[in-house]
Design a protein around this motif. Structure first.
Motif, PDB file in Angstrom:
ATOM      1  N   ARG A   1       0.472  -5.087   3.251  1.00 28.01           N
ATOM      2  CA  ARG A   1       1.305  -4.680   4.385  1.00 28.01           C
ATOM      3  C   ARG A   1       0.400  -4.122   5.472  1.00 28.01           C
ATOM      4  NH1 ARG A   1       6.033  -0.025   4.173  1.00 28.01           N
ATOM      5  NH2 ARG A   1       6.017   0.401   6.387  1.00 28.01           N
TER       6      ARG A   1
ATOM      7  N   SER B   1       3.602  -6.532   9.330  1.00 27.00           N
ATOM      8  CA  SER B   1       3.380  -7.818   8.676  1.00 27.00           C
ATOM      9  C   SER B   1       3.307  -7.546   7.171  1.00 27.00           C
ATOM     10  CB  SER B   1       2.074  -8.436   9.178  1.00 27.00           C
ATOM     11  OG  SER B   1       1.802  -9.628   8.492  1.00 27.00           O
TER      12      SER B   1
ATOM     13  N   SER C   1      14.075 -10.877   3.843  1.00 23.35           N
ATOM     14  CA  SER C   1      13.987 -11.158   5.278  1.00 23.35           C
ATOM     15  C   SER C   1      15.357 -11.022   5.941  1.00 23.35           C
ATOM     16  CB  SER C   1      13.418 -12.559   5.493  1.00 23.35           C
ATOM     17  OG  SER C   1      13.254 -12.830   6.859  1.00 23.35           O
TER      18      SER C   1
ATOM     19  N   ILE D   1       4.762 -14.641   4.456  1.00 25.97           N
ATOM     20  CA  ILE D   1       4.498 -13.568   5.405  1.00 25.97           C
ATOM     21  C   ILE D   1       5.823 -13.262   6.086  1.00 25.97           C
ATOM     22  CG2 ILE D   1       3.290 -12.878   7.511  1.00 25.97           C
ATOM     23  CD1 ILE D   1       1.124 -14.957   6.737  1.00 25.97           C
TER      24      ILE D   1
ATOM     25  N   SER E   1      10.480 -14.958   8.254  1.00 26.17           N
ATOM     26  CA  SER E   1       9.510 -15.250   7.194  1.00 26.17           C
ATOM     27  C   SER E   1       8.954 -16.645   7.321  1.00 26.17           C
ATOM     28  CB  SER E   1      10.150 -15.058   5.815  1.00 26.17           C
ATOM     29  OG  SER E   1      11.162 -16.010   5.603  1.00 26.17           O
TER      30      SER E   1
ATOM     31  N   GLY F   1       7.284 -11.207   9.148  1.00 28.29           N
ATOM     32  CA  GLY F   1       6.981 -10.473  10.374  1.00 28.29           C
ATOM     33  C   GLY F   1       8.186  -9.647  10.771  1.00 28.29           C
TER      34      GLY F   1
ATOM     35  N   ILE G   1       3.023  -9.287   3.341  1.00 29.63           N
ATOM     36  CA  ILE G   1       2.721 -10.477   2.538  1.00 29.63           C
ATOM     37  C   ILE G   1       3.363 -10.260   1.176  1.00 29.63           C
ATOM     38  CG2 ILE G   1       0.906 -11.875   1.479  1.00 29.63           C
ATOM     39  CD1 ILE G   1      -0.840 -10.571   3.875  1.00 29.63           C
TER      40      ILE G   1
ATOM     41  N   ILE H   1       5.335  -3.075  14.787  1.00 30.37           N
ATOM     42  CA  ILE H   1       5.196  -4.406  14.212  1.00 30.37           C
ATOM     43  C   ILE H   1       4.632  -4.253  12.804  1.00 30.37           C
ATOM     44  CG2 ILE H   1       4.124  -6.673  14.453  1.00 30.37           C
ATOM     45  CD1 ILE H   1       3.747  -5.862  17.487  1.00 30.37           C
TER      46      ILE H   1
END
Length: 81
Positions: free
Chosen positions: A34, A48, A62, A6, A75, A8, A50, A46
């Motif tokens: 997503r 997130s 990342s 994941i 991550s 972020g 995957i 924000i």
């Protein structure tokens, strides 16, 4: 070996959204899902993401995201698959 992770992403500089989307498009083959949340009242977006990819690919994505000024990315990867 591919891992799930994941990533972020916090976007504080709204002018950088297109750069973030370009990078995510570049790595689209690895993206499983997503979720984007725009927090207009706090002036932050924000996201997130995957991903399922080799560990070095996850770290590279990342890192590239985190190197964009006004963007923070971290991550969290599975330990093993």
């Amino acid at each position: 070996m591919d891992k799930f992770a994941i990533i972020g992403i916090f976007i504080k500089d709204m002018s950088k959204i297109s750069l973030v989307n370009e990078l995510l498009h570049e790595y689209a083959a690895y993206i499983v899902g997503r979720l984007g949340i725009p927090c207009r009242e706090k002036n932050i977006n924000i996201i997130s993401v995957i991903v399922c990819a080799p560990a070095d690919t996850i770290s590279t994505l990342s890192g590239k995201l985190g190197n964009i000024k006004g963007v923070t990315a971290k991550s969290m990867q599975t330990a093993t698959n």
